[in-house]
Design an enzyme around this catalytic site. Structure first.
Site, PDB file in Angstrom:
ATOM      1  N   ARG A  88       0.821  -1.215   0.000  1.00  0.00           N
ATOM      2  CA  ARG A  88       0.000   0.000   0.000  1.00  0.00           C
ATOM      3  C   ARG A  88       0.855   1.264   0.000  1.00  0.00           C
ATOM      4  O   ARG A  88       0.318   2.359  -0.016  1.00  0.00           O
ATOM      5  CB  ARG A  88      -0.867   0.016   1.258  1.00  0.00           C
ATOM      6  CG  ARG A  88      -2.169  -0.804   1.120  1.00  0.00           C
ATOM      7  CD  ARG A  88      -3.305   0.017   1.049  1.00  0.00           C
ATOM      8  NE  ARG A  88      -4.577   0.010   1.663  1.00  0.00           N
ATOM      9  CZ  ARG A  88      -5.443  -0.932   1.846  1.00  0.00           C
ATOM     10  NH1 ARG A  88      -5.168  -2.166   1.618  1.00  0.00           N
ATOM     11  NH2 ARG A  88      -6.625  -0.668   2.309  1.00  0.00           N
ATOM     12  N   ARG A 122     -21.984   0.249   0.359  1.00  0.00           N
ATOM     13  CA  ARG A 122     -21.534  -1.123   0.602  1.00  0.00           C
ATOM     14  C   ARG A 122     -22.152  -1.706   1.885  1.00  0.00           C
ATOM     15  O   ARG A 122     -22.195  -1.042   2.910  1.00  0.00           O
ATOM     16  CB  ARG A 122     -20.013  -1.068   0.738  1.00  0.00           C
ATOM     17  CG  ARG A 122     -19.322  -2.351   0.512  1.00  0.00           C
ATOM     18  CD  ARG A 122     -17.953  -2.132  -0.034  1.00  0.00           C
ATOM     19  NE  ARG A 122     -16.992  -1.707   0.982  1.00  0.00           N
ATOM     20  CZ  ARG A 122     -15.667  -1.799   0.807  1.00  0.00           C
ATOM     21  NH1 ARG A 122     -15.180  -2.297  -0.304  1.00  0.00           N
ATOM     22  NH2 ARG A 122     -14.861  -1.368   1.749  1.00  0.00           N
ATOM     23  N   ARG A 155     -19.436  -1.718   7.136  1.00  0.00           N
ATOM     24  CA  ARG A 155     -18.110  -1.714   7.754  1.00  0.00           C
ATOM     25  C   ARG A 155     -17.925  -0.392   8.490  1.00  0.00           C
ATOM     26  O   ARG A 155     -18.332   0.641   7.996  1.00  0.00           O
ATOM     27  CB  ARG A 155     -17.044  -1.826   6.664  1.00  0.00           C
ATOM     28  CG  ARG A 155     -16.542  -3.223   6.476  1.00  0.00           C
ATOM     29  CD  ARG A 155     -15.637  -3.322   5.293  1.00  0.00           C
ATOM     30  NE  ARG A 155     -14.461  -2.457   5.369  1.00  0.00           N
ATOM     31  CZ  ARG A 155     -13.412  -2.578   4.554  1.00  0.00           C
ATOM     32  NH1 ARG A 155     -13.403  -3.502   3.626  1.00  0.00           N
ATOM     33  NH2 ARG A 155     -12.371  -1.762   4.660  1.00  0.00           N
ATOM     34  N   ARG A 166      -9.450   7.408   3.635  1.00  0.00           N
ATOM     35  CA  ARG A 166      -8.883   6.242   2.936  1.00  0.00           C
ATOM     36  C   ARG A 166      -8.570   6.581   1.482  1.00  0.00           C
ATOM     37  O   ARG A 166      -7.585   6.107   0.923  1.00  0.00           O
ATOM     38  CB  ARG A 166      -9.844   5.055   3.034  1.00  0.00           C
ATOM     39  CG  ARG A 166      -9.888   4.477   4.453  1.00  0.00           C
ATOM     40  CD  ARG A 166     -11.141   3.653   4.702  1.00  0.00           C
ATOM     41  NE  ARG A 166     -11.224   2.475   3.889  1.00  0.00           N
ATOM     42  CZ  ARG A 166     -12.372   1.925   3.487  1.00  0.00           C
ATOM     43  NH1 ARG A 166     -13.528   2.480   3.825  1.00  0.00           N
ATOM     44  NH2 ARG A 166     -12.364   0.854   2.758  1.00  0.00           N
TER      45      ARG A 166
HETATM   46  P1  AMP Z   1      -9.044  -2.778   3.240  1.00  0.00           P
HETATM   47  O1  AMP Z   1     -10.052  -3.779   3.654  1.00  0.00           O
HETATM   48  O2  AMP Z   1      -8.041  -3.329   2.250  1.00  0.00           O
HETATM   49  O3  AMP Z   1      -9.664  -1.481   2.769  1.00  0.00           O
HETATM   50  O4  AMP Z   1      -8.182  -2.412   4.542  1.00  0.00           O
HETATM   51  C1  AMP Z   1      -8.787  -1.895   5.697  1.00  0.00           C
HETATM   52  C2  AMP Z   1      -7.758  -1.234   6.581  1.00  0.00           C
HETATM   53  O5  AMP Z   1      -6.767  -2.195   6.979  1.00  0.00           O
HETATM   54  C3  AMP Z   1      -6.964  -0.113   5.935  1.00  0.00           C
HETATM   55  O6  AMP Z   1      -7.658   1.116   5.959  1.00  0.00           O
HETATM   56  C4  AMP Z   1      -5.718  -0.088   6.817  1.00  0.00           C
HETATM   57  O7  AMP Z   1      -5.975   0.516   8.070  1.00  0.00           O
HETATM   58  C5  AMP Z   1      -5.478  -1.575   7.062  1.00  0.00           C
HETATM   59  N1  AMP Z   1      -4.611  -2.159   6.016  1.00  0.00           N
HETATM   60  C6  AMP Z   1      -4.961  -3.066   5.071  1.00  0.00           C
HETATM   61  N2  AMP Z   1      -3.923  -3.374   4.276  1.00  0.00           N
HETATM   62  C7  AMP Z   1      -2.875  -2.618   4.716  1.00  0.00           C
HETATM   63  C8  AMP Z   1      -1.520  -2.460   4.315  1.00  0.00           C
HETATM   64  N3  AMP Z   1      -1.006  -3.123   3.261  1.00  0.00           N
HETATM   65  N4  AMP Z   1      -0.744  -1.598   5.025  1.00  0.00           N
HETATM   66  C9  AMP Z   1      -1.220  -0.928   6.083  1.00  0.00           C
HETATM   67  N5  AMP Z   1      -2.491  -1.015   6.510  1.00  0.00           N
HETATM   68  C10 AMP Z   1      -3.322  -1.854   5.837  1.00  0.00           C
END
Ligand code: AMP
Length: 209
Positions: A88, A122, A155, A166
């Site tokens: 990320r 969502r 969520r 985000r």
């Molecule tokens: P997501 O479901 O992929 O949108 O991830 C939800 C949350 O998990 C993100 O907003 C971050 O807080 C954390 N997260 C997920 N993947 C990463 C990553 N590669 N690096 C850091 N934080 C992450």
């Protein structure tokens, strides 16, 4: 060998696409976001608190902790894998290069304005993990999962303020990875604002499946 990284805004549909690909071709897939949410269901203590506050504020969890999760999950995977939500930022991408470089990077391309609507719409069925969207793919009965009959939830990071954060994090920290992988010649872009099946067919085509 296929080691596939998905890039794209939160809500671009990369989770849906990677899950479908993983099921059809029996490839191990890791969503770091799902792994962190799972960790919160089970975990207490400092680490869980750290992760909880990052997720609820839309910030990234530390690179060290995130790599621990990735390393442990991929430890037994000698063959193909899919990563959804990792790397990320540039530092994570460099860590992954040293650990095990991807063979294919898929950018699911979509406008930021469309994303906002997608994310606010969502809804999730917690027990089955099935995702709906009240605008794009609504359940038959409002607020109820078609398959399990359970009530759908949102969520906690799909609120307008956290969504905005985000999206900012994606634009500032994650988008530079597009160039990073383009320079390596392994980036493929697919359009994300089409019907799910169309996106999926394009995905398989660019991957040569
Ligand atoms: P997501 O479901 O992929 O949108 O991830 C939800 C949350 O998990 C993100 O907003 C971050 O807080 C954390 N997260 C997920 N993947 C990463 C990553 N590669 N690096 C850091 N934080 C992450």
């Amino acid at each position: 060998m296929k080691r596939i990284v998905f890039l794209g805004y939160p809500g671009s549909g990369k989770g849906t696409q990677s899950t479908q690909l993983s099921k059809e071709f029996n490839i191990f897939a890791l969503s770091t976001g799902d792994a962190f949410r799972q960790m919160l269901k089970e975990g207490k203590g400092d680490v869980a608190d750290q992760v909880r506050s990052c997720i609820s504020e839309g910030r990234l969890v530390s690179d060290e902790l995130t790599f621990e999760v990735v390393k442990n999950s991929l430890a037994n995977e000698n063959n193909d894998w899919i990563l959804d939500g990792y790397p990320r930022n540039l530092n994570q991408a460099k860590i992954l290069e040293e650990f095990c470089p991807p063979t294919d990077v898929i950018l699911v391309d979509i406008d930021e304005e469309i994303i906002f609507r997608r994310l606010t719409g969502r809804r999730l069925a917690k027990s089955s993990g099935k995702m709906y969207n009240i605008y794009l793919s609504p359940p038959k009965k409002d607020g109820i999962c078609d398959e399990t009959g359970e009530e759908l939830t949102q969520r906690e990071d799909d609120t307008p303020e956290v969504i905005q954060k985000r999206l900012d994090v994606y634009r500032i920290e994650t988008e530079p990875l597009v160039n990073f992988y383009q320079e390596k010649g392994i980036l493929r872009t697919i359009k994300g604002d089409l019907a799910i099946d169309k996106v999926y067919n394009n995905l398989k085509e660019v991957l040569g499946f």
